[in-house]
Design an enzyme around this catalytic site. Structure first.
Site, PDB file in Angstrom:
ATOM      1  N   ASP A  49       0.847  -1.192   0.000  1.00 33.37           N
ATOM      2  CA  ASP A  49       0.000   0.000   0.000  1.00 33.37           C
ATOM      3  C   ASP A  49       0.881   1.239   0.000  1.00 33.37           C
ATOM      4  OD1 ASP A  49      -2.978   0.988   0.660  1.00 33.37           O
ATOM      5  OD2 ASP A  49      -1.551   2.232   1.783  1.00 33.37           O
ATOM      6  N   TYR A  54       3.409   9.629  -0.540  1.00 33.30           N
ATOM      7  CA  TYR A  54       4.492   9.036   0.242  1.00 33.30           C
ATOM      8  C   TYR A  54       5.845   9.217  -0.459  1.00 33.30           C
ATOM      9  CZ  TYR A  54       0.499   6.509   2.357  1.00 33.30           C
ATOM     10  OH  TYR A  54      -0.696   6.171   2.937  1.00 33.30           O
ATOM     11  N   LYS A  79      -2.496   5.939  -4.484  1.00 37.74           N
ATOM     12  CA  LYS A  79      -3.578   6.891  -4.182  1.00 37.74           C
ATOM     13  C   LYS A  79      -3.350   8.231  -4.849  1.00 37.74           C
ATOM     14  CE  LYS A  79      -3.561   4.758   0.403  1.00 37.74           C
ATOM     15  NZ  LYS A  79      -2.148   4.599   0.796  1.00 37.74           N
ATOM     16  N   HIS A 112      -7.283   9.706  -2.113  1.00 37.45           N
ATOM     17  CA  HIS A 112      -6.653   9.630  -0.787  1.00 37.45           C
ATOM     18  C   HIS A 112      -7.510  10.289   0.306  1.00 37.45           C
ATOM     19  CE1 HIS A 112      -2.299   9.243   0.928  1.00 37.45           C
ATOM     20  NE2 HIS A 112      -3.182   9.072   1.896  1.00 37.45           N
TER      21      HIS A 112
END
Ligand code: NDP
Length: 277
Positions: A49, A54, A79, A112
Site C-alpha cells: 500500500d 508518500y 492513491k 486519498h
C-alpha cells in the site's frame, strides 16, 4: 506453508481479489523503500500500500524486481493526492504514478482524501471510473470518505467504491462507518491498524497476547483480520516485518474479540476527513 499462501483473499464488489494482509509504506523514506519493501516481499507479503504523497512509489516498483517476483504476483495500491483532484488532473495523476511504479496498471487506485472544501471529489471519482474501464487500474476505491461522501458519489455516479481505506484500530473502531460499508458491499481497509504503536501497551491487549503466546502487534492484526478488515501494518524493522505476517496459527475467542472491541474511545490519531483539505 509459506506466509503468502496463508494470507486469505477478500473478494471485492467488482469480482477482483485482494490479499487481506499487506505491507504499508507510509513514512518509509524514498531512499530506503526499495530495500525495505524487498524484505517484506521476501518475508511473504504480496500486497503493498503506497501513495503519490508518500513519495516512494518508485521504490515499491523496484522491490518487485529485486525480490525476483513477477508484476502479477504483487497486489499494488496507490492513491491520488489532494492536489490532483478534478477530472483531468486525476487522469494525469494515475499515469504519473504508473510511470513511477514502472507498471502498466495498478490493482487498486484510491482517492486519498475527499477534501470536501474543494468540492470536486465527484468529478475525480468519475475519472477513476473511466481509468478502471481503460484498464489502468483493476479496482477503484476511496480513502477517508465519511458516510455523506460515500452516499454522494454513489448517488451521482451509480458506482460504489470497492474499498474505503479509513483510520481504524482498537481505540477508533469506526463501528458506524463499517456498518455503512457493509450496507453497500464496500470492503473496509484499516489504516494505522496498530495506531502507530499506541495500542500495543494497552493492558487488555498485553494480557490477551500473554494468554495466546503472541505479541500485542500480532493480537491487534488478528483482531482486524477476524473483523474482516483488510490491513497493512508498516514496519522498517526486520523482526516486526516477519512478526506481523505470522498471524495465521492462532485465533482470538469471541471474548477476546469483545475485550478489544471494548477499548474503542472514538479517538483519532490522524486528521479529520471533514476538515482536512
Ligand atoms: P501502523 O499502525 O502500521 O504502525 C506503524 C508503527 O508501528 C511504526 O512505528 C512501527 O515501527 C511500529 N510497529 C509495526 N509493527 C510493530 C510490532 N509488531 N510491534 C511493535 N511496533 C510495531 O501505522 P501506519 O500509520 O504506518 O499505517 C499503516 C499503513 O496504513 C501506512 O503505511 C499506509 O500504507 C496506510 N495509511 C494510510 C493513510 C490514509 O490516509 N489512507 C494514513 C496513514 C496510513 P517500525 O517501523 O520502527 O518498526
Amino acid at each position: 506453508m509459506t506466509p503468502s499462501s496463508q494470507v486469505p483473499a477478500v473478494t471485492l464488489r467488482d469480482g477482483e481479489q485482494i490479499p487481506q494482509l499487506g505491507f504499508g509504506v507510509f513514512q518509509i523514506p524514498p531512499e530506503d523503500t526499495a530495500d525495505i519493501t524487498t524484505r517484506a516481499l521476501l518475508a511473504g507479503y504480496r500486497h503493498v500500500d503506497t501513495a503519490k504523497a508518500y513519495n516512494n512509489e518508485a521504490g515499491v516498483g523496484q522491490a518487485i524486481h529485486a525480490a525476483n517476483l513477477q508484476r502479477e504476483d504483487v497486489y499494488i495500491t496507490t492513491k491520488l493526492w489532494n492536489s490532483d483532484h478534478g477530472y483531468d488532473s486525476a487522469k494525469r495523476a494515475l499515469r504519473t504514478s504508473l510511470d513511477q511504479l514502472e507498471v502498466e496498471h495498478v490493482d487498486l487506485y484510491l482517492i486519498h482524501w475527499p477534501t470536501p472544501a474543494k468540492d470536486n471529489y465527484v468529478e475525480t471519482w468519475k475519472a477513476l471510473i473511466e481509468l478502471q474501464q481503460e484498464g489502468l487500474t483493476r479496482s477503484i476505491g476511496v480513502s477517508n470518505f465519511q458516510q455523506a461522501h460515500l452516499e454522494r458519489i454513489i448517488a451521482e455516479t451509480g458506482v460504489a467504491p470497492a474499498v474505503n481505506q479509513i483510520e481504524l484500530h482498537p481505540y477508533f473502531a469506526q463501528t458506524g462507518l463499517r456498518r455503512e460499508h457493509a450496507d453497500h458491499n464496500i470492503v473496509t481497509e484499516a489504516w494505522s491498524p496498530l495506531a502507530q504503536g499506541a495500542v500495543l501497551d494497552d493492558p487488555a491487549i498485553v494480557e490477551i497476547a500473554q494468554a495466546v503466546g503472541k505479541t500485542p502487534g500480532q493480537v491487534v492484526i488478528r483482531w482486524h483480520l477476524q473483523h474482516g478488515n483488510v490491513v497493512f501494518p508498516k514496519s522498517v524493522t526486520q523482526s516486526r516485518i516477519e512478526e506481523n505476517i505470522d498471524v495465521f496459527d492462532f485465533t482470538l475467542t469471541d471474548d477476546q474479540m469483545a475485550a478489544i472491541d471494548a477499548l474503542d474511545r472514538g479517538e483519532r490519531i490522524g486528521p479529520d476527513p471533514d476538515t482536512f483539505n
